[in-house]
Design an enzyme around this catalytic site. Sequence first.
Site, short mmCIF file in Angstrom:
data_model
loop_
_atom_site.label_atom_id
_atom_site.label_comp_id
_atom_site.label_asym_id
_atom_site.label_seq_id
_atom_site.Cartn_x
_atom_site.Cartn_y
_atom_site.Cartn_z
N HIS A 9 0.69 2.38 5.45
CA HIS A 9 -0.22 1.28 5.76
C HIS A 9 0.49 -0.06 5.59
O HIS A 9 1.49 -0.16 4.89
CB HIS A 9 -1.40 1.25 4.79
CG HIS A 9 -2.24 2.48 4.77
ND1 HIS A 9 -3.44 2.55 5.41
CD2 HIS A 9 -2.06 3.67 4.17
CE1 HIS A 9 -3.99 3.74 5.20
NE2 HIS A 9 -3.18 4.45 4.45
N GLU A 91 0.82 1.93 0.81
CA GLU A 91 0.58 0.61 1.39
C GLU A 91 1.83 -0.24 1.24
O GLU A 91 2.42 -0.31 0.15
CB GLU A 91 -0.58 -0.09 0.66
CG GLU A 91 -1.88 0.67 0.66
CD GLU A 91 -2.76 0.36 1.87
OE1 GLU A 91 -2.37 -0.51 2.69
OE2 GLU A 91 -3.84 0.98 1.98
N HIS A 127 -1.18 4.40 9.68
CA HIS A 127 -2.65 4.40 9.69
C HIS A 127 -3.17 4.37 11.12
O HIS A 127 -4.18 5.00 11.45
CB HIS A 127 -3.15 3.19 8.89
CG HIS A 127 -4.57 3.31 8.45
ND1 HIS A 127 -5.22 2.30 7.79
CD2 HIS A 127 -5.48 4.32 8.56
CE1 HIS A 127 -6.47 2.69 7.53
NE2 HIS A 127 -6.65 3.90 7.99
N ASP A 137 -2.49 -0.99 11.52
CA ASP A 137 -1.38 -1.05 10.57
C ASP A 137 -0.63 0.29 10.52
O ASP A 137 -1.22 1.32 10.83
CB ASP A 137 -1.91 -1.44 9.16
CG ASP A 137 -2.89 -0.42 8.59
OD1 ASP A 137 -3.93 -0.17 9.22
OD2 ASP A 137 -2.59 0.15 7.53
ZN ZN Z 1 -4.29 1.06 6.52
#
Ligand code: ZN
Length: 156
Positions: A9, A91, A127, A137
């Site tokens: 992400h 992330e 993602h 993303d």
């Molecule tokens: Zn995401």
Amino acid sequence: MSIDLIVVHGISLPPGEFGGDAIAQLFTNTLDSRAHPYFGSIVGLRVSSHFLIRRDGELVQFVSCNERAWHAGASSWKARDRCNDFSIGIELEGTDDVPYAAAQYTMLARLLRAIRRAYPIVDVVGHSDVAPGRKTDPGPTFDWPRLARLTASRDG
Ligand SMILES: [Zn+2]
């Protein structure tokens, strides 16, 4: 269900701004909705991720890999829905239109190798791959070939 997918992400809070602790606060349910106008719209969201890699490459873990994190949302991969049930979420602090930092690729590659030692990972996806049309993303600036080169190399 066994973990065999990694979802990459991109996130920044407030959107487009780097640094600060807002992402960590969001993932730990401690975000102050009054700290920024945007936060009021996302406070209370049930979101989390296993890992965050900051711009300088620092790695932060929020959820054990053996536990489900809430990073993928409504999602599907290879005819399986609810990717949160069988994936680890990573992330990267960033946005769709700013290149990610070299230190982030280095740490991501290192993390992927460590995860692969513990879990039978089949795919590493974005993602946007598991929630097309809903999520963009980590975005077009994420350099997948670069990640592939780094994960293939012996060290780094
Ligand atoms: Zn995401």
